[in-house]
Design an enzyme around this catalytic site. Structure first.
Site, short mmCIF file in Angstrom:
data_model
loop_
_atom_site.label_atom_id
_atom_site.label_comp_id
_atom_site.label_asym_id
_atom_site.label_seq_id
_atom_site.Cartn_x
_atom_site.Cartn_y
_atom_site.Cartn_z
N ASP A 158 20.18 66.30 65.93
CA ASP A 158 20.50 65.83 67.27
C ASP A 158 21.78 65.00 67.31
O ASP A 158 22.60 65.15 68.22
CB ASP A 158 19.34 65.00 67.83
CG ASP A 158 18.15 65.86 68.20
OD1 ASP A 158 17.93 66.88 67.53
OD2 ASP A 158 17.43 65.51 69.15
N SER A 169 17.85 60.69 74.44
CA SER A 169 17.60 60.35 73.04
C SER A 169 16.70 59.13 72.97
O SER A 169 16.68 58.29 73.88
CB SER A 169 18.92 60.06 72.34
OG SER A 169 18.72 59.36 71.15
#
Length: 567
Positions: free
Chosen positions: A84, A474
């Site tokens: 990510d 996130s």
């Protein structure tokens, strides 16, 4: 349990007609004696592209040693990962959530295709954990998840820093509060070695949740990646999964409704990532456990936020390890009536029995606040509803002082356009930045908005500008952010018809997310709007056509549901 029972799948190779199959297996090192033992898979998401996963191949070898020492035959496999932190803010981010289900499917395919009797899944980056757990729940054979561990904090000028420090540094640089050289120094010192991102971000949140569920060994989620404890727990996972075989213990015995309630409880107490809602819903779906967004609100209202962990706090996950780790937190919560102590775990013992072997939180520690003086009186993950999100949205409000924000929308159909608006100072205090058509179907892949949210925080607007999206955030995000808005724009949700200038309200006390647009006006806008076609090529095209709403976990196997909701 007989030896044949422990070989409940691999015994298929015993018959005379399977001689060719055995011939292939002999080439891998198996002998007559090995064919009499259980075959245990060890599958990891090892890759050289990210610190989260770079060490996992070696950890797989440790798990193999554990399996072998327990008398079974270990076989090592690999599957994919998407990092990510590296994909963030690029087109690659569309593949992050998509990879969760690819990981799940590939583990199921590899383990089932080779008839293993049990397996250990080892992961490090965000989607590795839920991907592994979806496979474990779907297969329902003895299995354990082992986490690669958290990264050590970076250090710059005597201060702990991490990856999010660099993301926020971009906003500070754009605002004139940092030089390019300052940001470069952050970049070069933030990530000192292997391990998952170091705050209470998604990787550590999900590793913790899996330990609480009972599907990884007690204490393992908070062991740092480079610690001796971590190496020991990885090897122990190999031994433990063989013990599960001997006990006849399956994931369905462990993944109960009470287990998910406890996982949500600890996630709230530690201030975990918004992604926990998405992933726990998906794991519960795979486990045939009835779980909904409303369950998160029910638990949020009774569980206080205790952990002073990043992103909104000052400590990193390694600091929690040093004051007792996740078991000490669980022990504290259990003693105060927040957890179910009588449910079974992968050790064959109950939660309470496991925790009896661990020490309490270190006296005088400051990472975990006392119940009498919590960081926040209730949980920091809130499910919002209203005419902008009829099926729900997820907000993380830890560290957010503003309890109600009302302001004009500035609407963007991509994160890139929104970032450009932030960098050119088009976003002013009081605005509500909206990024849409980035949901599970619209992205496709529901990308995270850490680059955007960090820029807003870095420019000093974290409490002054709200950020809404049908995409995700996130675990490193904090501020006035709301994600997972459902239905998403691509599905014709109300967010698709929001226009710049419309007044939007976000209220964490009433759990409201609404737009000042009448039903009549909304219907008029629907008639005037043509939604874009679904993405239709490659893996993202497949994903866009089969993925469910975020409000149901963004899962990819809803087509075969009967009326009971069971698979």
């Amino acid at each position: 349990m007989t030896e044949l029972d422990k070989r409940h799948r691999s015994s298929i190779y015993d018959s005379m007609v399977k001689s060719p199959n055995r011939a292939m297996l002999r080439a891998t090192g198996m002998t007559d004696k090995d064919f009499e033992t259980s075959i245990v898979g060890v599958i990891s998401t090892w890759a050289e592209n990210t610190p989260c996963n770079i060490h996992l191949h070696d950890f797989g070898k440790l798990a193999k040693e554990g399996v072998k020492s327990a008398g079974a035959w270990p076989v090592q496999f690999g599957t994919i990962t998407v990092a990510d932190g590296i994909a963030m803010g690029t087109p690659g981010m569309r593949f992050s959530l998509t990879s969760r289900d690819i990981i799940a499917d590939s583990i199921e395919a590899a383990m089932s295709g080779h008839n293993v009797d049990a397996f250990v899944a080892i992961g490090g980056c965000d989607k590795n954990m839920p991907g592994s757990m979806i496979a474990i729940a779907n297969m329902d054979i003895p299995a354990i998840f082992a986490y690669g561990g958290t990264i050590a904090p970076g250090n710059l000028d005597g201060k702990d820093i991490d990856l999010v420090s660099v993301f926020e540094g971009i906003g500070k640089w754009n605002h004139g509060d940092m030089t390019a050289e300052d940001v470069k120094r952050l970049e070069c010192n933030a990530c000192p070695g292997p391990g998952g991102c170091g705050g209470m971000y998604t990787a550590n949140t999900m590793a913790t949740a899996i330990e609480v569920l009972g599907m990884s060994l007690p204490g393992s989620s908070s062991h740092p990646a480079e610690s001796a404890d971590k190496k020991e727990d990885i090897e122990a996972a190999g031994r433990a999964v063989v013990k599960m075989l001997e006990l006849g213990l399956k994931p369905s015995d462990i993944l109960t409704r009470e287990a998910f309630e406890d996982a949500i409880t600890v996630t709230m107490a530690l201030g975990g990532s918004t992604n926990a809602t998405l992933h726990l819903l998906a794991i519960a779906h795979a486990a045939n456990v009835d779980l909904s967004l409303e369950d998160f609100n029910t638990i949020q209202e009774r569980v206080p936020h205790l952990a002073d962990l990043k992103p909104s706090g000052q400590y990193v996950f390694q600091d929690l390890y040093e004051v007792g780790g996740v078991p000490a937190v669980m022990k504290y919560l259990l003693a105060n009536g927040f957890l179910h102590g009588d449910r079974i775990t992968c050790t064959g013992k109950t939660v309470a029995e496991n925790l009896a072997d661990f020490a309490d939180l270190t006296p005088g520690q400051k990472v975990i606040m006392p119940l009498e003086n919590p960081k926040r009186a209730d949980g920091p993950l809130i499910i919002l509803n209203g005419n902008l999100a009829p099926d729900g949205a997820v907000a993380k409000v830890s560290g957010v002082k503003v309890r109600r924000h009302v302001g004009p929308a500035k609407v963007f159909d991509s994160e890139e356009d929104a970032i450009q608006a932030v960098l050119t100072d088009e976003i002013v205090d009081g605005d509500v930045v909206v990024v849409r058509f980035v949901g599970p179907k619209g992205g496709p892949g529901m990308p995270e908005m850490l680059s955007l949210s960090s820029m807003i925080v870095g420019k000093g607007q974290g409490d002054k500008v709200a950020l809404l999206t049908d995409g995700r955030f996130s675990g490193g995000t904090y501020g006035l952010v709301v994600g997972h808005i459902a239905p998403e724009a691509q599905d014709g949700g109300p967010i698709a018809y929001l226009r710049t200038g419309d007044i939007v309200t976000v209220d964490q006390d009433t759990k409201e997310i609404s737009m000042a647009v009448s039903e009549e006006e909304l219907e008029k806008r629907k008639a005037e709007t043509t939604l874009p076609p679904l993405y239709s090529r490659g893996v993202l095209g497949k994903y866009a056509y089969i993925v469910s709403s975020a409000s149901r976990g963004a899962v990819t196997d809803f087509w075969n549901m009967d009326k009971s909701g069971k698979k």
